[in-house]
Design a protein around this motif. Structure first.
Motif: not given
Length: 249
Positions: A108-116
């Motif tokens: 799995k790949i998880t992208w979490t908002a970090d300012g965006g």
């Protein structure tokens, strides 16, 4: 209401329906290769995430890598304003890649908002390098979860079935093309070489035909211009003769 008015209203309704349906059809999470995704090779793909909501922003994307076709290499490219986390899982059956045994793979790949974030009316692409792509399937299905800042989660996990209508929340699908010699793990066969030679022969023949066509077109143009020149010259001579006669008179 006359017939013209009825037709105008019907046309407007039909056009609105088409636009509405088109927007719905293209507004789901998808995966698109940058170039070619060939069996047995490596590819860079983009997970394209549009925002479907008018009052919320997308702040998280989770993509599941298919377990039935594990990949030895999965590397997300950094995206400004987003933090990527890669989850690995131990394989029940190790993979052999370039003579080495791989005992775990990315699940799995998880992208979490970090300012965006993905605001309403916008989309974001998340590039990932994948490999070695399997050779025993024509596609890879990546199930995805899209989370909004109002806590809503949209599950893009439904697999399309042949002959059936597209599901409401289809999972992103990456089609795989035939293996080529340009990719690691993909080798060209003799049949491929013959096909290339045949294609080259066709290209040469097409080039000759096109050159001949250009030559014929050039000859035709030259003939037309010559005839036009003759006609203009004759008209000039006739005009001169008439002018001379008028002066004489």
């Amino acid at each position: 209401m006359n017939n013209v008015s009825r037709l105008a209203v019907a046309g407007a309704v039909a056009a609105s329906s088409v636009l509405l349906l088109s927007g719905t059809a293209f507004a789901h999470v998808s995966v698109q290769p940058q170039g070619e995704a060939a069996k047995g090779g490596y590819a860079t793909v983009n997970f394209k995430v549009p925002n479907e909501r008018d009052n919320a922003s997308t702040v998280k994307l989770e993509v599941t890598v298919p377990a039935d076709h594990p990949l030895s290499s999965v590397m997300p490219q950094p995206v400004p304003g987003w933090k990527a986390e890669v989850t690995r899982t131990k394989l029940a059956k190790p993979l052999t890649v370039h003579g080495k045994q791989i005992t775990e793979a990315v699940s799995k790949i998880t992208w979490t908002a970090d300012g965006g974030k993905i605001e309403p009316g916008q989309f974001q692409q998340f590039p990932v390098s994948l490999g070695q792509l399997p050779e025993d399937t024509d596609q890879l299905v990546f199930k995805a979860l899209q989370t909004y800042d109002n806590k809503e989660v949209v599950r893009w996990i439904e697999e399309s079935k042949e002959g059936a209508a597209e599901p409401e929340h289809p999972a992103p699908v990456l089609p795989l093309s035939a293996a080529t010699g340009d990719h690691h793990g993909g080798g060209a066969t003799k049949a491929d070489d013959k096909s290339d030679e045949s294609a080259s022969g066709h290209h040469d023949a097409d080039a000759k035909t096109e050159a001949a066509a250009h030559s014929d077109a050039g000859d035709t143009t030259a003939r037309v211009l010559a005839v036009v020149g003759i006609v203009i010259g004759a008209a000039g001579v006739a005009f001169g003769v008439l002018a001379g006669r008028r002066r004489s008179a």
